[in-house]
Write a protein that holds these residues in place. Structure first.
Motif, PDB file in Angstrom:
ATOM      1  N   ILE A 176       5.246 -46.283  21.655  1.00 31.17           N
ATOM      2  CA  ILE A 176       5.561 -45.944  20.260  1.00 31.17           C
ATOM      3  C   ILE A 176       7.066 -45.930  20.047  1.00 31.17           C
ATOM      4  CG2 ILE A 176       5.511 -44.035  18.601  1.00 31.17           C
ATOM      5  CD1 ILE A 176       2.692 -43.363  19.689  1.00 31.17           C
ATOM      6  N   ALA A 177       7.797 -45.313  20.979  1.00 29.51           N
ATOM      7  CA  ALA A 177       9.261 -45.266  20.870  1.00 29.51           C
ATOM      8  C   ALA A 177       9.855 -46.667  20.929  1.00 29.51           C
ATOM      9  CB  ALA A 177       9.825 -44.402  21.990  1.00 29.51           C
ATOM     10  N   ALA A 178       9.287 -47.537  21.761  1.00 28.32           N
ATOM     11  CA  ALA A 178       9.772 -48.908  21.869  1.00 28.32           C
ATOM     12  C   ALA A 178       9.526 -49.674  20.569  1.00 28.32           C
ATOM     13  CB  ALA A 178       9.089 -49.611  23.035  1.00 28.32           C
ATOM     14  N   PHE A 223      14.946 -38.912  13.232  1.00 30.22           N
ATOM     15  CA  PHE A 223      14.735 -38.104  14.434  1.00 30.22           C
ATOM     16  C   PHE A 223      15.623 -36.875  14.557  1.00 30.22           C
ATOM     17  CE2 PHE A 223      13.777 -42.591  15.594  1.00 30.22           C
ATOM     18  CZ  PHE A 223      12.394 -42.456  15.577  1.00 30.22           C
ATOM     19  N   LEU A 224      16.555 -36.664  13.624  1.00 26.28           N
ATOM     20  CA  LEU A 224      17.358 -35.440  13.635  1.00 26.28           C
ATOM     21  C   LEU A 224      16.849 -34.498  12.565  1.00 26.28           C
ATOM     22  CD1 LEU A 224      21.067 -36.559  14.191  1.00 26.28           C
ATOM     23  CD2 LEU A 224      19.492 -35.504  15.808  1.00 26.28           C
ATOM     24  N   LYS A 225      16.681 -33.228  12.918  1.00 31.16           N
ATOM     25  CA  LYS A 225      16.177 -32.265  11.945  1.00 31.16           C
ATOM     26  C   LYS A 225      17.216 -31.951  10.882  1.00 31.16           C
ATOM     27  CE  LYS A 225      12.936 -30.021  15.115  1.00 31.16           C
ATOM     28  NZ  LYS A 225      12.543 -28.759  15.791  1.00 31.16           N
ATOM     29  N   HIS A 226      18.471 -31.808  11.272  1.00 28.42           N
ATOM     30  CA  HIS A 226      19.535 -31.466  10.325  1.00 28.42           C
ATOM     31  C   HIS A 226      20.520 -32.625  10.269  1.00 28.42           C
ATOM     32  CE1 HIS A 226      17.887 -27.420  10.459  1.00 28.42           C
ATOM     33  NE2 HIS A 226      18.023 -27.427  11.792  1.00 28.42           N
ATOM     34  N   HIS A 227      20.129 -33.668   9.543  1.00 28.29           N
ATOM     35  CA  HIS A 227      20.955 -34.876   9.504  1.00 28.29           C
ATOM     36  C   HIS A 227      21.846 -34.933   8.270  1.00 28.29           C
ATOM     37  CE1 HIS A 227      18.061 -36.222   6.522  1.00 28.29           C
ATOM     38  NE2 HIS A 227      17.092 -36.032   7.395  1.00 28.29           N
ATOM     39  N   PHE A 241      12.043 -41.488  22.473  1.00 27.30           N
ATOM     40  CA  PHE A 241      10.890 -40.944  23.194  1.00 27.30           C
ATOM     41  C   PHE A 241      10.933 -39.419  23.218  1.00 27.30           C
ATOM     42  CE2 PHE A 241       9.449 -39.376  27.421  1.00 27.30           C
ATOM     43  CZ  PHE A 241       8.088 -39.565  27.246  1.00 27.30           C
ATOM     44  N   TYR A 242      12.074 -38.840  23.567  1.00 27.27           N
ATOM     45  CA  TYR A 242      12.178 -37.387  23.630  1.00 27.27           C
ATOM     46  C   TYR A 242      12.059 -36.750  22.242  1.00 27.27           C
ATOM     47  CZ  TYR A 242      13.636 -37.985  28.452  1.00 27.27           C
ATOM     48  OH  TYR A 242      13.677 -38.297  29.787  1.00 27.27           O
TER      49      TYR A 242
END
Length: 445
Positions: free
Chosen positions: A321-323, A338-342, A376-377
């Protein structure tokens, strides 16, 4: 039709039963009988039989020894975790239940030879005794003198005994540097397509004509012969798929002679079975249940084989999925997804490029390994340490051709990859791990 097998010293009726039980192996059976000679004659000390799996090595030798009622001991070297177990099984089979008690607790080769000689005095051999060692290549991991001793056991114990060794490995891989007694070599070649057809056709279903089952085997071999010549595996595939082959006949839709329509019906099932050759991940009952569920849910997992979503490990699915996200999302959008506080990012800036062209139309783009791991993380729902197992799963995805490594192999510091799966495939993968894939795709904003 094989010619009548004849040999002095053996009853013709027994030899006929042997030939009936050994289809397509009459040449090897004749050769073995010639090497063994008459029952009372002194036979050659050791015979080495080699060939690939399911070429009939064990079946031929056991059929000959059993049907001709010759004294023999069969030992699987896989089961013998120690030399003592090997010696015990040989003595028990040849001399009875009390013979093994004469061995010491941890017997050596000299102990075995001494006890064997002692038992031979009490029960002298009227016929040649045979010791069959299956998977004999495992003896190479035991004591160094064990294999050379069995090769010349007849001389050591002064008895009319022949050791028959069965292996998938050629004799050159066994020969020690110090030299040893050379056994007679007998090769069992792979079955040809015609021979497999003949052998498998003998398993015909009692409710249908042998001609129909032979036609089914012909279709099966036409599909699987190029990738699988293992007789045991082909038997398993025939048992799994024959019920689907005759399904139109049971429903009265076609006649038995209409093989073209029967082929059209079985073709998609054989293609699915092709994806799980040798895996044996499902029993016959589970396979039928899975086919029924897939028929009811047709279209739900379109584009994804049953093998793919069952067989991929949990974290490999998230890596895939990440790929996919790394291949089809621009790198500048990672902060947004992917960042919560962007911070505040105007949606219109993202939509301008999307209105011009779709990343899915342009195809997958390469991405570096560190970006793959960062995504991925972010998407995996638990904390995962960057262990070697995670990176080995990336290599497995490349081997399965779900990921493609881009660039030269010597770029170890920053390898790049591309995702090689379709949108339908990755959507089905994401459903199996309850991940909302569309929410993270730039083209679907």
């Amino acid at each position: 039709m094989a010619a009548q097998l004849q040999h002095l010293g053996y009853d013709d009726e027994k030899l006929q039963r042997v030939m009936e039980r050994l289809p397509c192996r009459d040449v090897q059976a004749r050769m073995l009988l010639a090497l063994m000679g008459e029952p009372e004659q002194c036979s050659y000390p050791s015979i080495f039989i080699y060939g690939h799996r399911t070429t009939g090595k064990s079946h031929v030798i056991h059929t000959l020894l059993k049907e001709l009622e010759l004294p023999y001991a069969t030992v699987s070297c896989v089961e013998c975790v120690s030399v003592g177990l090997l010696f015990e099984q040989v003595l028990l089979s040849l001399f009875g239940s009390d013979s093994a008690s004469l061995l010491s607790r941890s017997p050596s080769l000299s102990d075995f030879v001494r006890v064997y000689k002692q038992l031979c005095v009490q029960a002298s051999a009227k016929q040649t005794r045979y010791i069959v060692l299956d998977r004999v290549e495992l003896l190479r991991d035991m004591e160094a003198n064990l294999l050379p001793a069995f090769l010349r056991l007849q001389e050591l114990v002064d008895d009319n005994v022949t050791v028959i060794m069965l292996s998938e490995i050629v004799w050159d891989k066994f020969r020690p540097n110090t030299g040893c007694f050379e056994p007679l070599l007998l090769h069992f070649p792979d079955y040809s397509k015609g021979e497999l057809q003949q052998i498998l056709s003998e398993d015909s279903h009692p409710s249908y004509s042998p001609e129909l089952y032979s036609a089914f085997i012909n279709i099966l071999l036409g599909v699987f012969y190029s990738v699988c010549r293992d007789l045991r595996e082909l038997r398993h595939l025939a048992a799994l798929n024959f019920s689907k082959f005759v399904e139109p006949l049971e429903q009265g839709k076609v006649k038995e002679g209409d093989t073209h329509k029967l082929w059209r019906n079985i073709e998609p099932y054989l293609k699915k079975a092709m994806q799980t050759v040798y895996l044996r991940e499902l029993s016959s009952v589970q396979w039928e249940q899975q086919l029924q569920m897939e028929e009811k849910e047709a279209g739900a997992v379109r584009g994804l084989s049953a093998h793919a979503h069952v067989e991929l490990p949990y974290y490999s699915k998230f890596l895939l999925i990440a790929a996919y996200l790394g291949s089809y999302n621009p790198a500048r959008t990672d902060k947004r997804f992917f960042l919560k506080h962007h911070g505040k990012i105007k949606k219109t800036n993202f939509l301008k490029k999307h209105e011009k062209t779709s990343n899915h139309l342009l195809g997958p783009k390469p991405f570096p390994l560190d970006r793959l791991m960062a995504i991925f993380y972010s998407v995996v729902d638990s904390r995962v340490a960057p262990t070697a197992s995670v990176f080995s799963q990336i290599s497995s995805l490349v081997t399965l051709q779900l990921l493609i490594q881009v660039g030269h192999d010597d770029q170890l510091d920053a390898p790049k990859y591309k995702c090689a799966v379709s949108l339908d495939f990755i959507l089905a993968i994401s459903r199996t791990v309850s991940f909302d894939m569309v929410k993270y795709l730039y083209d679907f904003l």
